[in-house]
Design an enzyme around this catalytic site. Structure first.
Site, PDB file in Angstrom:
ATOM      1  N   ARG A  98      16.145  -4.689   8.628  1.00 11.95           N
ATOM      2  CA  ARG A  98      16.699  -4.330   7.315  1.00 11.95           C
ATOM      3  C   ARG A  98      15.802  -3.276   6.668  1.00 11.95           C
ATOM      4  O   ARG A  98      16.259  -2.368   6.001  1.00 11.95           O
ATOM      5  CB  ARG A  98      16.830  -5.569   6.411  1.00 11.95           C
TER       6      ARG A  98
ATOM      7  N   TYR B 268      36.531   9.777  -7.713  1.00 13.98           N
ATOM      8  CA  TYR B 268      37.065   8.901  -6.668  1.00 13.98           C
ATOM      9  C   TYR B 268      37.365   7.531  -7.307  1.00 13.98           C
ATOM     10  O   TYR B 268      36.528   7.016  -8.062  1.00 13.98           O
ATOM     11  CB  TYR B 268      36.021   8.777  -5.560  1.00 13.98           C
TER      12      TYR B 268
ATOM     13  N   ASP C  82      28.084  13.558  -6.380  1.00 15.33           N
ATOM     14  CA  ASP C  82      28.767  13.013  -5.207  1.00 15.33           C
ATOM     15  C   ASP C  82      29.268  14.218  -4.412  1.00 15.33           C
ATOM     16  O   ASP C  82      30.192  14.907  -4.832  1.00 15.33           O
ATOM     17  CB  ASP C  82      29.929  12.115  -5.660  1.00 15.33           C
TER      18      ASP C  82
ATOM     19  N   LYS D  66      33.221  10.204   5.555  1.00 12.42           N
ATOM     20  CA  LYS D  66      34.130  11.342   5.511  1.00 12.42           C
ATOM     21  C   LYS D  66      33.608  12.478   6.410  1.00 12.42           C
ATOM     22  O   LYS D  66      33.563  12.309   7.613  1.00 12.42           O
ATOM     23  CB  LYS D  66      34.337  11.770   4.055  1.00 12.42           C
TER      24      LYS D  66
HETATM   25  C1  LIG Z   1      35.341   7.670   0.106  1.00  9.67           C
HETATM   26  C2  LIG Z   1      34.568   8.127  -1.074  1.00  9.67           C
HETATM   27  C3  LIG Z   1      33.593   7.316  -1.653  1.00  9.67           C
HETATM   28  C4  LIG Z   1      33.332   5.908  -1.177  1.00  9.67           C
HETATM   29  O1  LIG Z   1      32.787   5.874   0.087  1.00  9.67           O
HETATM   30  P1  LIG Z   1      32.968   4.635   1.116  1.00  9.67           P
HETATM   31  O2  LIG Z   1      32.213   5.074   2.301  1.00  9.67           O
HETATM   32  O3  LIG Z   1      34.421   4.458   1.330  1.00  9.67           O
HETATM   33  O4  LIG Z   1      32.369   3.444   0.427  1.00  9.67           O
HETATM   34  C5  LIG Z   1      32.888   7.833  -2.725  1.00  9.67           C
HETATM   35  N1  LIG Z   1      33.115   9.067  -3.196  1.00  9.67           N
HETATM   36  C6  LIG Z   1      34.046   9.880  -2.665  1.00  9.67           C
HETATM   37  C7  LIG Z   1      34.247  11.235  -3.242  1.00  9.67           C
HETATM   38  C8  LIG Z   1      34.805   9.432  -1.597  1.00  9.67           C
HETATM   39  O5  LIG Z   1      35.749  10.239  -1.088  1.00  9.67           O
END
Ligand SMILES: *Cc1c(COP(=O)(O)O)cnc(C)c1O
Length: 383
Positions: free
Chosen positions: A46, A98, A172, A197
């Site tokens: 961890r 998001y 983000d 992503k």
């Molecule tokens: C998908 C997404 C998230 C969340 O990420 P996860 O890996 O699904 O927890 C946060 N911000 C944006 C812009 C996203 O597209």
């Protein structure tokens, strides 16, 4: 190193034991110690894992940061950042986040006494009246925004915020990926990614990461990573490392495809507004041009007249564009934000930012663009 070299080499050393060129998957939960406390820097997985460390070093280089900290998902990464706050603190966030990010702030952190203002940051000056001395602790930006594809001027916001007080700024960067945009270079303190992503890029893993500018933030977030424990497994770290090796090629191709598709959609008689920052008439096109290498591979558009039934027909009649949540993979996806990614946002709030019931979102992949356009053309014939 230039970007295309960093994705392949930064932080990646041949395995010291065997010379394996690719980072091995260290699938272990614990490490042998010679005597109590006498070990090779690894005690428990961890806390440390060599596959994860290689990925963290690589991400640090891609975002020009001091360190990176990986988490089990993008939202787990955001959760760790929000845990830097205390009851009574305030957040300012852009208003078309998001959906999951909005939900995390609103339903998980607000009950703990953290107040959030979701505001329109298309004009950087808008932030001024929400900045409160000693209360505002975090500014959370997402650009391009999801799903309206607004562009927020990171540099301008950082300048205003940093002149006012000592407030952390996190961007983000999921939609851009580090290939298109590096927020730390523009004045941000932290960059958050859903590695699920573009970084992973093959729709086969859930992961998140934060890249930070200072050692102090690195120490705080590594502490939370270990103390809270939302860590990614070594196999997932391997998959993201592998995905990153082609990040520049994938994103470059996806952006090219997206621009062609956006132009096609704009000319189509059945389609209303097309949101894409690459268009000169996009309200913040100039800012996009200045802070991004290219305009991204996400597009959203409305059906002329806002016909919800027609939108649903299109959504269920494409073949190459797969109807699914998520984005940033090699394959193209089509989605309906109002009922999918953004269903957790109240309808009234959605409509305020233009997220109508007929809005369709595309994540353009790296297929042959002619086939993708033909797919949309056939689906549009149905309405
Ligand atoms: C998908 C997404 C998230 C969340 O990420 P996860 O890996 O699904 O927890 C946060 N911000 C944006 C812009 C996203 O597209």
């Amino acid at each position: 190193m230039k970007f295309g070299t960093k994705v392949i080499h930064a932080g990646i050393e041949p395995d010291p034991q065997t010379g394996a060129v690719m980072t091995p998957i260290y699938q272990t939960s614990t490490y042998a110690q010679e005597a109590p406390g006498k070990h090779k820097g690894y005690e428990y997985a961890r806390t440390h894992n060599p596959t994860r460390s290689a990925l963290e070093k690589n991400l640090t280089a891609l975002e020009n940061g001091q360190d990176a900290i990986c988490f089990a998902s993008g939202l787990a990464a955001m959760d760790a950042i929000l845990k830097l706050l205390k009851p009574g603190d305030e957040i300012i966030a852009s208003n078309d986040l998001y959906g999951g990010s909005y939900r995390l702030i609103k339903t998980v952190f607000e009950p703990y006494g953290i107040k959030a203002h979701f505001i329109d940051l298309n004009q950087p000056e808008n932030i001024k009246k929400y900045l409160k001395k000693r209360k505002t602790k975090l500014v959370w930006l997402e650009t391009p925004t999801n799903p309206m594809l607004n562009i927020i001027d990171i540099k301008a916001i950082c300048k205003i915020v940093k002149a006012t007080a000592d407030i952390l700024i996190c961007v983000d960067n999921t939609f851009s990926s580090p290939y298109l945009q590096n927020p730390l270079d523009l004045g941000a303190d932290m960059v958050c990614h859903s590695a699920t992503k573009y970084l992973g890029g093959h729709s086969d893993v859930i992961m998140g990461a934060v890249v930070v500018k200072t050692q102090e933030l690195a120490d705080q977030l590594h502490y939370l990573q270990n103390a809270v424990g939302a860590v990614p497994g070594p196999q997932d770290c391997f998959l993201v490392l592998r995905g990153i090796k082609t990040l520049h090629l994938r994103v470059e191709r996806a952006c090219k495809n997206a621009f062609k598709i956006a132009k096609y959609l704009k000319k189509h008689p059945k389609i209303g507004q097309v949101n894409y920052p690459g268009f000169k008439e996009h309200p913040n096109h100039k800012v996009a041009k200045a802070q991004m290498r290219d305009f991204g591979a996400m597009i959203s558009f409305d059906i002329k007249g806002g016909n919800h039934t027609d939108a649903l027909k299109i959504l269920s009649s494409t073949h190459l564009f797969i109807l699914a949540e998520s984005l940033g993979g090699v394959e193209s996806l089509i989605g309906h934000p109002a009922s999918m990614t953004h269903a957790s946002i109240p309808r009234k709030e959605r409509l305020k930012v233009g997220l109508t019931d007929s809005l369709i979102r595309l994540s353009v992949g790296i297929e042959d663009v002619d086939d993708l356009i033909k797919d949309l053309e056939l689906a549009l014939r149905n309405v």
